[in-house]
Write a protein that holds these residues in place. Sequence first.
Motif, short mmCIF file in Angstrom:
data_model
loop_
_atom_site.label_atom_id
_atom_site.label_comp_id
_atom_site.label_asym_id
_atom_site.label_seq_id
_atom_site.Cartn_x
_atom_site.Cartn_y
_atom_site.Cartn_z
N ARG A 330 -24.36 -35.87 14.85
CA ARG A 330 -24.51 -37.06 14.01
C ARG A 330 -25.68 -36.85 13.05
NH1 ARG A 330 -22.25 -41.76 14.90
NH2 ARG A 330 -22.54 -41.75 12.65
N PHE A 331 -25.42 -36.17 11.95
CA PHE A 331 -26.45 -35.99 10.94
C PHE A 331 -25.89 -36.31 9.56
CE2 PHE A 331 -29.89 -33.73 8.64
CZ PHE A 331 -30.96 -34.26 9.33
N GLU A 332 -25.02 -37.34 9.53
CA GLU A 332 -24.53 -37.83 8.25
C GLU A 332 -25.63 -38.64 7.55
OE1 GLU A 332 -21.16 -37.88 11.33
OE2 GLU A 332 -23.22 -38.63 11.19
N GLU A 333 -25.46 -38.85 6.26
CA GLU A 333 -26.50 -39.54 5.48
C GLU A 333 -26.79 -40.93 6.03
OE1 GLU A 333 -27.27 -39.51 0.87
OE2 GLU A 333 -25.85 -41.13 1.33
N ASP A 334 -25.75 -41.68 6.40
CA ASP A 334 -25.99 -43.05 6.89
C ASP A 334 -26.70 -43.03 8.23
OD1 ASP A 334 -23.80 -42.02 8.25
OD2 ASP A 334 -22.72 -43.91 8.32
N CYS A 341 -36.06 -41.84 10.50
CA CYS A 341 -36.85 -40.66 10.84
C CYS A 341 -37.12 -39.84 9.58
CB CYS A 341 -36.10 -39.79 11.86
SG CYS A 341 -35.81 -40.63 13.44
N ILE A 342 -38.20 -39.07 9.62
CA ILE A 342 -38.58 -38.22 8.49
C ILE A 342 -38.37 -36.76 8.89
CG2 ILE A 342 -40.48 -37.50 7.01
CD1 ILE A 342 -41.69 -40.27 7.32
N PHE A 343 -37.70 -36.02 7.99
CA PHE A 343 -37.45 -34.61 8.27
C PHE A 343 -38.24 -33.77 7.25
CE2 PHE A 343 -34.08 -37.02 10.23
CZ PHE A 343 -33.99 -36.44 11.48
N ASP A 344 -37.66 -32.74 6.73
CA ASP A 344 -38.44 -31.83 5.86
C ASP A 344 -37.91 -31.80 4.44
OD1 ASP A 344 -36.08 -30.61 6.57
OD2 ASP A 344 -36.93 -28.61 6.75
N GLY A 345 -37.32 -32.90 3.99
CA GLY A 345 -36.73 -32.92 2.64
C GLY A 345 -37.65 -33.43 1.56
N GLY A 346 -38.87 -33.85 1.91
CA GLY A 346 -39.84 -34.28 0.92
C GLY A 346 -39.44 -35.53 0.17
N ASN A 347 -39.84 -35.60 -1.11
CA ASN A 347 -39.59 -36.79 -1.92
C ASN A 347 -38.11 -37.05 -2.15
OD1 ASN A 347 -42.33 -37.37 -2.22
ND2 ASN A 347 -42.53 -36.07 -4.04
N LEU A 407 -17.52 -27.96 15.67
CA LEU A 407 -18.45 -29.01 15.25
C LEU A 407 -17.67 -30.25 14.84
CD1 LEU A 407 -21.55 -29.29 14.86
CD2 LEU A 407 -21.12 -28.90 12.42
N ALA A 408 -17.85 -31.33 15.60
CA ALA A 408 -17.22 -32.61 15.29
C ALA A 408 -18.24 -33.50 14.60
CB ALA A 408 -16.72 -33.28 16.57
N SER A 409 -18.03 -33.77 13.33
CA SER A 409 -18.97 -34.61 12.60
C SER A 409 -18.37 -35.04 11.28
CB SER A 409 -20.29 -33.86 12.34
OG SER A 409 -20.18 -33.03 11.22
N GLY A 410 -19.07 -35.96 10.63
CA GLY A 410 -18.72 -36.33 9.27
C GLY A 410 -19.42 -35.40 8.30
N ALA A 411 -19.61 -35.87 7.07
CA ALA A 411 -20.27 -35.06 6.05
C ALA A 411 -21.76 -34.97 6.36
CB ALA A 411 -20.04 -35.67 4.67
N ILE A 412 -22.26 -33.76 6.66
CA ILE A 412 -23.66 -33.55 7.00
C ILE A 412 -24.54 -33.78 5.77
CG2 ILE A 412 -25.35 -31.85 7.83
CD1 ILE A 412 -23.38 -32.76 9.94
N TYR A 413 -25.65 -34.48 5.96
CA TYR A 413 -26.57 -34.72 4.86
C TYR A 413 -27.22 -33.41 4.43
CZ TYR A 413 -30.87 -35.97 2.45
OH TYR A 413 -31.88 -36.03 1.53
N ASP A 414 -27.22 -33.17 3.10
CA ASP A 414 -27.80 -31.95 2.54
C ASP A 414 -27.29 -30.74 3.32
OD1 ASP A 414 -29.28 -30.32 0.94
OD2 ASP A 414 -31.25 -30.99 1.64
N ALA A 415 -25.95 -30.64 3.40
CA ALA A 415 -25.31 -29.70 4.33
C ALA A 415 -25.68 -28.24 4.06
CB ALA A 415 -23.79 -29.87 4.25
N GLU A 416 -25.75 -27.86 2.80
CA GLU A 416 -26.01 -26.44 2.50
C GLU A 416 -27.33 -25.97 3.10
OE1 GLU A 416 -26.31 -23.47 -1.41
OE2 GLU A 416 -25.70 -25.57 -1.65
#
Length: 569
Positions: A330-334, A341-347, A407-416
Amino acid sequence: MAYNRLPSSGHNSPSPPASPHRSPTRLRHGSRSKVGRFTSGQPPRTLAQQLAWVLLSVFLRRQGIFLFAPLLYISGMLFYMGTVSFDVVPVIKHRHVPGSVYRSPQLYAKLRPEMDADKSPADAISTIWKHSKGREWRPCTNKSSGGLPESNGYIYVEANGGLNQQRTSICNAVAVAGYLNATLVVPNFHYHSIWRDRSKFKDIYDEDYFVNFLQNDVRIVDKIPGYIMERFDHNMSNVYNFRIKAWSPIEYYKDAVLPKLLEEKVIRISPFANRLSFDAPPAVQRLRCLANYEALRFSDPILTMGETLVARMKERSANNSGKYVSVHLRFEEDMVAFSCCIFDGGNKEKEDMDAAREKGWRGKFTKPGRVILPGAIRLDGKCPLTPLEVGLMLRGMGFDKSTSIYLASGAIYDAERHMAPLFEMFPLLQTKEMLASPEELAPFKNYSSRMAAIDYTVCLHSEVFVTTQGGNFPHFLLGHRRYLYGGHSQTIRPDKRKLAVIFDNPTIGWKGFKRNMLNMRAHSDSKGFELKRRNDSIYSVPCPDCMCCVSKQEDSRSAILTRQPEKQN
């Protein structure tokens, strides 16, 4: 008359004389003679002692000097401050609480050389489940064989939520209808802007199979007869709607709903998700078991697509005897936005998450007075695991690069960016989009519940299932896998509070990390068998309401007895 030091009981005893203000001599106890200023047994005072005595005498006799004490204090402070430079301000270093900051990428970079050099036996997928205790659970819920008495009326429910929340509504509706001896109308799926799926019951499930399987336990129809709906102008919104509290006991339906059902002959319950308590009499639980584990079968298109992907995963897992690991990520954008939570994507990450929160939950996270503490959320294990963290965890648990992952999931946020390290650790990773062609997925592509049903099928038949975030999807899979695999869920459920601290430990080495992950894996194995406790759901813990326990000795004995007549023939 000599002065008596001992007090008497009378009232006329004289008081001791007042001490003189100035006396050049001191009277010793027991001596009436005058002595000099210094007694023969006392050494002379030093200059410092004399100075201290003089100052003390002045202070005691001139109490007015205390009025100048504040002035002396202030003068001293001003003098001290004048000698200190305020050009340099001391720096206070803030040290974060271990586990409150996302530093998994740094840990991955540190551990990767040792991880790649690890030559331990790669048999985790074949040796992971060891906790059998010599017992096995088997389904033992039987259908009724007799007919049904005359119905008390029709119950119409609206199943809201996503795929598995709707599944809860369906099974609970079957249980309530059977308990009230009512006829259940095939549940209507409520459309929601979050899931954006207009599928009907028959699009997700095999409706004919569902109705026929339960025909001796609950009457189920696809619509209410016209002669009844005439009273309501054929408009379901005119039918009396019960607003039932969440987790209501089954007795409430008998006391409050049944009288209205007998009066109106049709009632509506909307919404219906989670409107029945987990705990209920055995007769109610039996109907829940039948509905969830036996009567609900996916529609033919979904079932065919799911089984096709299972076969393809087994083909790609030939090096592990067709066994593969499924991961619910579960790492979709929503999901990332909702977690706060804050990860490492910055601004950029902050801007994306603020926009997603405002779009999906207008104003909910920006209400005045609301305080959001991302570090505390992470420490509490509420942050979704990133693809990198899932890969690190599985490698630490003994799964190497040759392991096939679904891998069962929706569209992963910032997938690349986020998926790159997971593919580095598990190059045989697959998704439904990778296993099936666009043409094969076209009938399901724009329907979230149908896509989730395909994922559910592939995860159900994996050797190992890994849940990373909780929710209804793993909730139902836990129970369904227990129902299929002898009572053991064969599921890895990581302790995310411990993971948060481990992933934030810059000093841990590969051996220490692996030891922690293997302990977590063993704990999941030991928790594979569970008995339902109060307030547990039978949809995740079917034992003992839906399953019966048999020892392996009894199982082998019964197998021998069933084979003996065959040998005689």
